[in-house]
Write a protein that holds these residues in place. Structure first.
Motif, PDB file in Angstrom:
ATOM      1  N   PRO A 108      10.823  51.406 -13.923  1.00  0.00           N
ATOM      2  CA  PRO A 108      11.137  52.047 -12.640  1.00  0.00           C
ATOM      3  C   PRO A 108      11.599  53.486 -12.768  1.00  0.00           C
ATOM      4  CG  PRO A 108      12.817  50.420 -13.225  1.00  0.00           C
ATOM      5  CD  PRO A 108      11.667  50.213 -14.165  1.00  0.00           C
ATOM      6  N   GLU A 109      12.296  53.836 -13.862  1.00  0.00           N
ATOM      7  CA  GLU A 109      12.765  55.216 -14.020  1.00  0.00           C
ATOM      8  C   GLU A 109      11.602  56.180 -14.243  1.00  0.00           C
ATOM      9  OE1 GLU A 109      15.889  56.106 -13.490  1.00  0.00           O
ATOM     10  OE2 GLU A 109      16.208  53.980 -13.001  1.00  0.00           O
ATOM     11  N   GLN A 110      10.482  55.662 -14.720  1.00  0.00           N
ATOM     12  CA  GLN A 110       9.282  56.483 -14.919  1.00  0.00           C
ATOM     13  C   GLN A 110       8.249  56.207 -13.817  1.00  0.00           C
ATOM     14  OE1 GLN A 110      10.526  54.439 -17.513  1.00  0.00           O
ATOM     15  NE2 GLN A 110      11.732  56.139 -18.327  1.00  0.00           N
ATOM     16  N   LEU A 111       8.701  55.644 -12.700  1.00  0.00           N
ATOM     17  CA  LEU A 111       7.828  55.298 -11.573  1.00  0.00           C
ATOM     18  C   LEU A 111       6.680  54.400 -12.027  1.00  0.00           C
ATOM     19  CD1 LEU A 111       7.723  58.711  -9.664  1.00  0.00           C
ATOM     20  CD2 LEU A 111       9.256  56.772  -9.306  1.00  0.00           C
ATOM     21  N   ASN A 112       6.986  53.564 -13.025  1.00  0.00           N
ATOM     22  CA  ASN A 112       6.047  52.568 -13.554  1.00  0.00           C
ATOM     23  C   ASN A 112       4.781  53.178 -14.140  1.00  0.00           C
ATOM     24  OD1 ASN A 112       7.697  50.304 -13.037  1.00  0.00           O
ATOM     25  ND2 ASN A 112       7.063  50.305 -10.887  1.00  0.00           N
ATOM     26  N   ALA A 113       4.882  54.425 -14.600  1.00  0.00           N
ATOM     27  CA  ALA A 113       3.744  55.042 -15.286  1.00  0.00           C
ATOM     28  C   ALA A 113       3.400  54.226 -16.530  1.00  0.00           C
ATOM     29  CB  ALA A 113       4.078  56.483 -15.670  1.00  0.00           C
ATOM     30  N   MET A 114       2.116  54.164 -16.845  1.00  0.00           N
ATOM     31  CA  MET A 114       1.638  53.347 -17.960  1.00  0.00           C
ATOM     32  C   MET A 114       1.669  54.134 -19.260  1.00  0.00           C
ATOM     33  SD  MET A 114      -1.934  51.207 -18.428  1.00  0.00           S
ATOM     34  CE  MET A 114      -2.994  52.664 -18.388  1.00  0.00           C
ATOM     35  N   ASN A 115       2.575  53.749 -20.156  1.00  0.00           N
ATOM     36  CA  ASN A 115       2.553  54.312 -21.506  1.00  0.00           C
ATOM     37  C   ASN A 115       1.700  53.412 -22.404  1.00  0.00           C
ATOM     38  OD1 ASN A 115       4.217  52.099 -21.888  1.00  0.00           O
ATOM     39  ND2 ASN A 115       6.000  53.270 -22.572  1.00  0.00           N
ATOM     40  N   ASN A 116       1.618  53.759 -23.667  1.00  0.00           N
ATOM     41  CA  ASN A 116       0.750  52.993 -24.565  1.00  0.00           C
ATOM     42  C   ASN A 116       1.227  51.557 -24.724  1.00  0.00           C
ATOM     43  OD1 ASN A 116      -1.596  53.053 -26.348  1.00  0.00           O
ATOM     44  ND2 ASN A 116      -0.131  52.714 -27.998  1.00  0.00           N
ATOM     45  N   ALA A 117       2.552  51.353 -24.736  1.00  0.00           N
ATOM     46  CA  ALA A 117       3.089  49.998 -24.865  1.00  0.00           C
ATOM     47  C   ALA A 117       2.710  49.144 -23.660  1.00  0.00           C
ATOM     48  CB  ALA A 117       4.609  50.050 -25.018  1.00  0.00           C
ATOM     49  N   MET A 118       2.822  49.709 -22.466  1.00  0.00           N
ATOM     50  CA  MET A 118       2.448  48.947 -21.262  1.00  0.00           C
ATOM     51  C   MET A 118       0.962  48.612 -21.276  1.00  0.00           C
ATOM     52  SD  MET A 118       2.675  49.958 -17.205  1.00  0.00           S
ATOM     53  CE  MET A 118       4.455  49.817 -17.022  1.00  0.00           C
ATOM     54  N   ARG A 119       0.164  49.547 -21.705  1.00  0.00           N
ATOM     55  CA  ARG A 119      -1.284  49.318 -21.771  1.00  0.00           C
ATOM     56  C   ARG A 119      -1.594  48.079 -22.616  1.00  0.00           C
ATOM     57  NH1 ARG A 119      -5.197  53.528 -21.117  1.00  0.00           N
ATOM     58  NH2 ARG A 119      -7.259  53.008 -21.934  1.00  0.00           N
ATOM     59  N   ASP A 120      -0.932  47.973 -23.769  1.00  0.00           N
ATOM     60  CA  ASP A 120      -1.150  46.819 -24.642  1.00  0.00           C
ATOM     61  C   ASP A 120      -0.585  45.539 -24.033  1.00  0.00           C
ATOM     62  OD1 ASP A 120      -2.396  48.464 -26.468  1.00  0.00           O
ATOM     63  OD2 ASP A 120      -0.628  48.682 -27.744  1.00  0.00           O
ATOM     64  N   GLU A 121       0.605  45.637 -23.425  1.00  0.00           N
ATOM     65  CA  GLU A 121       1.239  44.448 -22.868  1.00  0.00           C
ATOM     66  C   GLU A 121       0.477  43.897 -21.674  1.00  0.00           C
ATOM     67  OE1 GLU A 121       5.884  45.062 -24.242  1.00  0.00           O
ATOM     68  OE2 GLU A 121       5.345  45.342 -22.123  1.00  0.00           O
ATOM     69  N   LEU A 122      -0.121  44.763 -20.880  1.00  0.00           N
ATOM     70  CA  LEU A 122      -0.911  44.292 -19.740  1.00  0.00           C
ATOM     71  C   LEU A 122      -2.064  43.405 -20.191  1.00  0.00           C
ATOM     72  CD1 LEU A 122      -0.945  47.528 -17.571  1.00  0.00           C
ATOM     73  CD2 LEU A 122      -0.220  45.276 -16.751  1.00  0.00           C
ATOM     74  N   ALA A 123      -2.716  43.782 -21.266  1.00  0.00           N
ATOM     75  CA  ALA A 123      -3.832  42.984 -21.769  1.00  0.00           C
ATOM     76  C   ALA A 123      -3.387  41.558 -22.072  1.00  0.00           C
ATOM     77  CB  ALA A 123      -4.425  43.633 -23.018  1.00  0.00           C
ATOM     78  N   ASP A 124      -2.210  41.413 -22.659  1.00  0.00           N
ATOM     79  CA  ASP A 124      -1.694  40.077 -22.991  1.00  0.00           C
ATOM     80  C   ASP A 124      -1.181  39.339 -21.762  1.00  0.00           C
ATOM     81  OD1 ASP A 124      -2.241  40.521 -25.676  1.00  0.00           O
ATOM     82  OD2 ASP A 124      -0.235  41.278 -26.108  1.00  0.00           O
ATOM     83  N   ALA A 125      -0.502  40.054 -20.878  1.00  0.00           N
ATOM     84  CA  ALA A 125       0.129  39.404 -19.730  1.00  0.00           C
ATOM     85  C   ALA A 125      -0.896  38.799 -18.783  1.00  0.00           C
ATOM     86  CB  ALA A 125       1.008  40.402 -18.982  1.00  0.00           C
ATOM     87  N   TRP A 126      -1.989  39.502 -18.527  1.00  0.00           N
ATOM     88  CA  TRP A 126      -3.034  38.940 -17.666  1.00  0.00           C
ATOM     89  C   TRP A 126      -3.558  37.627 -18.239  1.00  0.00           C
ATOM     90  CZ3 TRP A 126      -3.263  40.236 -12.929  1.00  0.00           C
ATOM     91  CH2 TRP A 126      -3.095  41.551 -12.493  1.00  0.00           C
ATOM     92  N   LEU A 127      -3.812  37.611 -19.535  1.00  0.00           N
ATOM     93  CA  LEU A 127      -4.353  36.400 -20.154  1.00  0.00           C
ATOM     94  C   LEU A 127      -3.323  35.283 -20.195  1.00  0.00           C
ATOM     95  CD1 LEU A 127      -6.466  37.904 -23.078  1.00  0.00           C
ATOM     96  CD2 LEU A 127      -7.231  37.176 -20.809  1.00  0.00           C
ATOM     97  N   GLU A 128      -2.051  35.628 -20.397  1.00  0.00           N
ATOM     98  CA  GLU A 128      -1.008  34.606 -20.386  1.00  0.00           C
ATOM     99  C   GLU A 128      -0.990  33.851 -19.056  1.00  0.00           C
ATOM    100  OE1 GLU A 128       3.833  34.359 -20.064  1.00  0.00           O
ATOM    101  OE2 GLU A 128       2.996  35.926 -21.350  1.00  0.00           O
ATOM    102  N   LEU A 129      -1.042  34.595 -17.960  1.00  0.00           N
ATOM    103  CA  LEU A 129      -0.999  33.956 -16.642  1.00  0.00           C
ATOM    104  C   LEU A 129      -2.315  33.251 -16.314  1.00  0.00           C
ATOM    105  CD1 LEU A 129       0.914  36.720 -14.657  1.00  0.00           C
ATOM    106  CD2 LEU A 129       1.766  34.446 -15.286  1.00  0.00           C
ATOM    107  N   ASP A 130      -3.423  33.848 -16.725  1.00  0.00           N
ATOM    108  CA  ASP A 130      -4.715  33.231 -16.414  1.00  0.00           C
ATOM    109  C   ASP A 130      -4.893  31.915 -17.160  1.00  0.00           C
ATOM    110  OD1 ASP A 130      -7.161  33.380 -14.945  1.00  0.00           O
ATOM    111  OD2 ASP A 130      -8.224  33.979 -16.761  1.00  0.00           O
ATOM    112  N   ARG A 131      -4.287  31.806 -18.337  1.00  0.00           N
ATOM    113  CA  ARG A 131      -4.444  30.598 -19.148  1.00  0.00           C
ATOM    114  C   ARG A 131      -3.374  29.542 -18.877  1.00  0.00           C
ATOM    115  NH1 ARG A 131      -5.631  34.087 -24.690  1.00  0.00           N
ATOM    116  NH2 ARG A 131      -7.828  34.594 -24.222  1.00  0.00           N
ATOM    117  N   ASP A 132      -2.396  29.866 -18.047  1.00  0.00           N
ATOM    118  CA  ASP A 132      -1.314  28.931 -17.736  1.00  0.00           C
ATOM    119  C   ASP A 132      -1.799  27.948 -16.672  1.00  0.00           C
ATOM    120  OD1 ASP A 132       0.938  27.566 -16.886  1.00  0.00           O
ATOM    121  OD2 ASP A 132       2.226  29.335 -16.901  1.00  0.00           O
ATOM    122  N   PRO A 133      -1.926  26.660 -16.978  1.00  0.00           N
ATOM    123  CA  PRO A 133      -2.461  25.699 -15.998  1.00  0.00           C
ATOM    124  C   PRO A 133      -1.569  25.532 -14.778  1.00  0.00           C
ATOM    125  CG  PRO A 133      -1.611  24.562 -17.945  1.00  0.00           C
ATOM    126  CD  PRO A 133      -1.611  26.021 -18.265  1.00  0.00           C
TER     127      PRO A 133
END
Length: 283
Positions: free
Chosen positions: A25-50
């Motif tokens: 929030p302090e960076q207005l949710n701008a996407m840094n390199n760490a967020m870019r990588d975490e998004l890839a995992d987070a989408w799949l985590e939720l999509d694979r959760d039954p």
């Protein structure tokens, strides 16, 4: 329930609705390199959760998202070169569309939605926004090209509206009401404080439907954006027939006739990871 494995995101489950929340929030949710990588995992985590049937995407603080972290680009010694190879190969992994998410995705826009934030607006299935949300694209105002996210946005709204945002840059902001009038969003939530409540309600409503039927529906409708009318309908017919013989197809009419809620089958692992096969591969 909250997943604690991320630094730039919050991932939660509330009943059948999974939440993926930008959390810088302090960076207005701008996407840094760490967020870019975490998004890839987070989408799949939720999509694979039954237990998750619908995913809601939003941001903490006063912004939904404001694109790439310009401060990181300006100071880390790598700049945009960090992303050259993946962009030239169009090998991206930070939106639901990039990751082939098969569940319905609701984008709930809070506050500022700027520049690269339109990636998630364009790549979601349903978009709603708080009444105080503001939309603008500052790329050309900082010497950058407007391209992929705006191209995706042209599937939702008239090209002229996209062109105006692209060329006016940071000097004009679109209101939530105007975004609704253009069809970029399907609902304006007022007061803004009710945005997450309304997104959860919408998610729970959608989650009442057959998970398998929704996955195949999503595949058919998104596939239609890739083809002409005849090819899209042929592909859609294959997705329709793929549901035949599934227990949910019998359960739905039975529940209707018996005046009860249907007992849907859990979403099975995706047997067809390619959501858009070539309808005419040729010889």
């Amino acid at each position: 329930m909250t997943s604690g494995r991320y630094e730039t995101l919050v991932v939660e489950r509330h009943g059948p609705v999974g939440w993926l929340i930008f959390d810088r929030p302090e960076q207005l949710n701008a996407m840094n390199n760490a967020m870019r990588d975490e998004l890839a995992d987070a989408w799949l985590e939720l999509d694979r959760d039954p237990a998750v049937r619908v995913i809601v995407h939003t941001g903490n603080g006063r912004a939904f998202q404001t694109g790439v972290d310009v401060m990181e680009v300006a100071t880390d010694g790598l700049g945009f070169e960090r992303y050259r190879d993946s962009m030239e190969r169009f090998d991206l992994h930070f939106t639901a569309w990039h990751q082939g998410v098969g569940k319905p995705v609701i984008c709930a826009v809070n506050g500022l939605c700027a520049g690269g934030a339109f990636h998630w607006v364009a790549d979601s299935d349903i978009v709603i926004a708080a009444s105080d949300a503001q939309f603008f694209d500052p790329h050309v105002s900082i010497g950058q090209v407007v391209a992929i996210e705006a191209i995706g946005l042209m599937r939702r709204i008239p090209a002229e509206a996209v062109m105006r945002m692209a060329f006016v840059g940071r000097h004009e902001r679109m209101t939530a009401q105007r975004a609704y009038e253009l069809g970029m969003i399907s609902q304006v939530v007022d007061p803004p404080e009710r945005l997450r409540e309304e997104a959860q309600r919408l998610g729970e409503t959608i989650a009442r439907n057959s998970p398998t039927a929704m996955r195949l529906t999503k595949r058919a409708l998104w596939g239609a954006l890739e083809h002409g009318l005849t090819d899209a309908c042929r592909a859609g017919a294959r997705h329709l027939v793929a549901m035949w013989g599934h227990p949910d197809q019998t359960e739905g009419p039975a529940a209707f006739a018996e005046h009860r809620d249907p007992d849907w089958q859990p979403l099975a692992p995706d047997p067809d990871p390619d959501p858009d096969p070539d309808p005419d591969p040729g010889p």
